[in-house]
Design a protein around this motif. Sequence first.
Motif, mmCIF file in Angstrom:
data_model
loop_
_atom_site.group_PDB
_atom_site.id
_atom_site.type_symbol
_atom_site.label_atom_id
_atom_site.label_comp_id
_atom_site.label_asym_id
_atom_site.label_seq_id
_atom_site.Cartn_x
_atom_site.Cartn_y
_atom_site.Cartn_z
ATOM 1 N N THR A 281 9.859 24.143 25.510
ATOM 2 C CA THR A 281 9.263 24.670 26.725
ATOM 3 C C THR A 281 10.248 25.629 27.391
ATOM 4 O O THR A 281 11.426 25.691 27.051
ATOM 5 N N THR A 282 9.776 26.389 28.357
ATOM 6 C CA THR A 282 10.628 27.331 29.084
ATOM 7 C C THR A 282 11.764 26.606 29.784
ATOM 8 O O THR A 282 12.908 27.068 29.793
ATOM 9 N N GLU A 283 11.471 25.451 30.341
ATOM 10 C CA GLU A 283 12.493 24.684 31.039
ATOM 11 C C GLU A 283 13.594 24.222 30.077
ATOM 12 O O GLU A 283 14.783 24.292 30.388
ATOM 13 N N GLU A 284 13.216 23.792 28.876
ATOM 14 C CA GLU A 284 14.208 23.380 27.887
ATOM 15 C C GLU A 284 15.053 24.556 27.417
ATOM 16 O O GLU A 284 16.247 24.417 27.208
ATOM 17 N N LEU A 285 14.430 25.735 27.266
ATOM 18 C CA LEU A 285 15.178 26.933 26.867
ATOM 19 C C LEU A 285 16.181 27.319 27.944
ATOM 20 O O LEU A 285 17.326 27.702 27.648
ATOM 21 N N MET A 286 15.795 27.255 29.213
ATOM 22 C CA MET A 286 16.687 27.619 30.308
ATOM 23 C C MET A 286 17.860 26.637 30.411
ATOM 24 O O MET A 286 18.992 27.031 30.661
ATOM 25 N N LYS A 287 17.608 25.339 30.170
ATOM 26 C CA LYS A 287 18.677 24.337 30.214
ATOM 27 C C LYS A 287 19.676 24.563 29.093
ATOM 28 O O LYS A 287 20.857 24.260 29.239
ATOM 29 N N SER A 288 19.220 25.053 27.954
ATOM 30 C CA SER A 288 20.136 25.264 26.822
ATOM 31 C C SER A 288 20.906 26.582 26.955
ATOM 32 O O SER A 288 21.736 26.876 26.114
ATOM 33 N N GLY A 289 20.634 27.377 27.980
ATOM 34 C CA GLY A 289 21.383 28.603 28.214
ATOM 35 C C GLY A 289 20.740 29.838 27.606
ATOM 36 O O GLY A 289 21.352 30.924 27.616
ATOM 37 N N LYS A 290 19.555 29.746 27.097
ATOM 38 C CA LYS A 290 18.866 30.900 26.516
ATOM 39 C C LYS A 290 18.286 31.784 27.633
ATOM 40 O O LYS A 290 17.964 31.314 28.706
ATOM 41 N N THR A 291 18.130 33.067 27.321
ATOM 42 C CA THR A 291 17.535 34.006 28.266
ATOM 43 C C THR A 291 16.026 33.971 28.089
ATOM 44 O O THR A 291 15.522 34.117 26.975
ATOM 45 N N VAL A 292 15.323 33.775 29.192
ATOM 46 C CA VAL A 292 13.859 33.718 29.147
ATOM 47 C C VAL A 292 13.333 34.928 29.884
ATOM 48 O O VAL A 292 13.708 35.220 31.015
ATOM 49 N N GLU B 130 0.848 -1.194 0.000
ATOM 50 C CA GLU B 130 0.000 0.000 0.000
ATOM 51 C C GLU B 130 0.881 1.240 0.000
ATOM 52 O O GLU B 130 1.984 1.226 0.541
ATOM 53 N N SER B 131 0.399 2.299 -0.608
ATOM 54 C CA SER B 131 1.147 3.553 -0.564
ATOM 55 C C SER B 131 1.018 4.147 0.843
ATOM 56 O O SER B 131 -0.019 4.026 1.479
ATOM 57 N N VAL B 132 2.103 4.770 1.310
ATOM 58 C CA VAL B 132 2.154 5.289 2.683
ATOM 59 C C VAL B 132 2.322 6.796 2.615
ATOM 60 O O VAL B 132 3.170 7.309 1.895
ATOM 61 N N LYS B 133 1.492 7.506 3.384
ATOM 62 C CA LYS B 133 1.590 8.970 3.446
ATOM 63 C C LYS B 133 2.491 9.371 4.595
ATOM 64 O O LYS B 133 2.369 8.849 5.699
ATOM 65 N N ILE B 134 3.392 10.311 4.299
ATOM 66 C CA ILE B 134 4.323 10.836 5.287
ATOM 67 C C ILE B 134 3.993 12.304 5.494
ATOM 68 O O ILE B 134 3.853 13.049 4.529
ATOM 69 N N SER B 135 3.893 12.723 6.731
ATOM 70 C CA SER B 135 3.691 14.137 7.053
ATOM 71 C C SER B 135 5.001 14.706 7.572
ATOM 72 O O SER B 135 5.566 14.188 8.535
ATOM 73 N N VAL B 136 5.478 15.761 6.929
ATOM 74 C CA VAL B 136 6.667 16.457 7.407
ATOM 75 C C VAL B 136 6.169 17.704 8.126
ATOM 76 O O VAL B 136 5.516 18.557 7.531
ATOM 77 N N VAL B 137 6.437 17.769 9.426
ATOM 78 C CA VAL B 137 5.907 18.835 10.281
ATOM 79 C C VAL B 137 7.048 19.712 10.783
ATOM 80 O O VAL B 137 8.184 19.257 10.888
ATOM 81 N N PRO B 138 6.753 20.988 11.134
ATOM 82 C CA PRO B 138 7.813 21.847 11.680
ATOM 83 C C PRO B 138 8.224 21.368 13.070
ATOM 84 O O PRO B 138 7.485 20.656 13.751
ATOM 85 N N GLU B 139 9.415 21.786 13.484
ATOM 86 C CA GLU B 139 9.935 21.388 14.787
ATOM 87 C C GLU B 139 9.055 21.974 15.888
ATOM 88 O O GLU B 139 8.676 23.148 15.834
ATOM 89 N N PRO B 140 8.702 21.165 16.891
ATOM 90 C CA PRO B 140 7.847 21.687 17.961
ATOM 91 C C PRO B 140 8.590 22.737 18.788
ATOM 92 O O PRO B 140 9.812 22.715 18.897
ATOM 93 N N MET B 141 7.815 23.671 19.330
ATOM 94 C CA MET B 141 8.405 24.736 20.146
ATOM 95 C C MET B 141 8.908 24.149 21.454
ATOM 96 O O MET B 141 8.331 23.221 21.998
#
Length: 180
Positions: free
Chosen positions: A168-179, A155-166
């Motif tokens: 969270t504030t906690e992930e931004l703070m762990k990566s060293g970004k200013t929140v 069967e043919s298979v459909k693939i959805s290419v989606v943008p990267e999810p945003m």
Amino acid sequence: MYKYFFIILFIFSTLLLHAKEDRLFFAEVVTNNKSDEIIVGDSAVFSVWLYSVYPFGEIKCTNADFRIHNCHVRKVLNHQRRNQSRRYIGNRIYYCTLWAQYIIGSNKKGTFTIPSLDFSATLYIQQEQEIDPFDPFGFFSQPKYKKVSKECSSESVKISVVPEPMKTTEELMKSGKTVI
């Protein structure tokens, strides 16, 4: 009254047998992702599995090298010598083999389709043998097979290419970004 009952029973049983006959040889495309979604710029592995009630012989695919517009497709695995294993699907045991694996990804979001792949295979059906009076348990007899050609399509298979999810504030703070 009984005549109609037997006619309906006959039609139902022939449809049921015909449905089981279609599952003699089939192909399935599966992915390592939980869903058929890929993040933009990322890729996923899609595996093409072949299943049969009887052991495989020669297998051919007419459209194994395909392209998808705005996607990069790379075939990773396509061995000439394939290992066969046995797997239960439902209540039936099938011989299965991994035909090929494709790495598919895209830098543009959207919905893309993996085309259906057409396969033809030679299946080996073991034949009943006559009992040898000098070897009644069949220790030295070799099985005899009948070759049957079957065809199927995945069967043919459909693939959805989606943008990267945003993040969270906690992930931004762990990566060293200013929140703020």
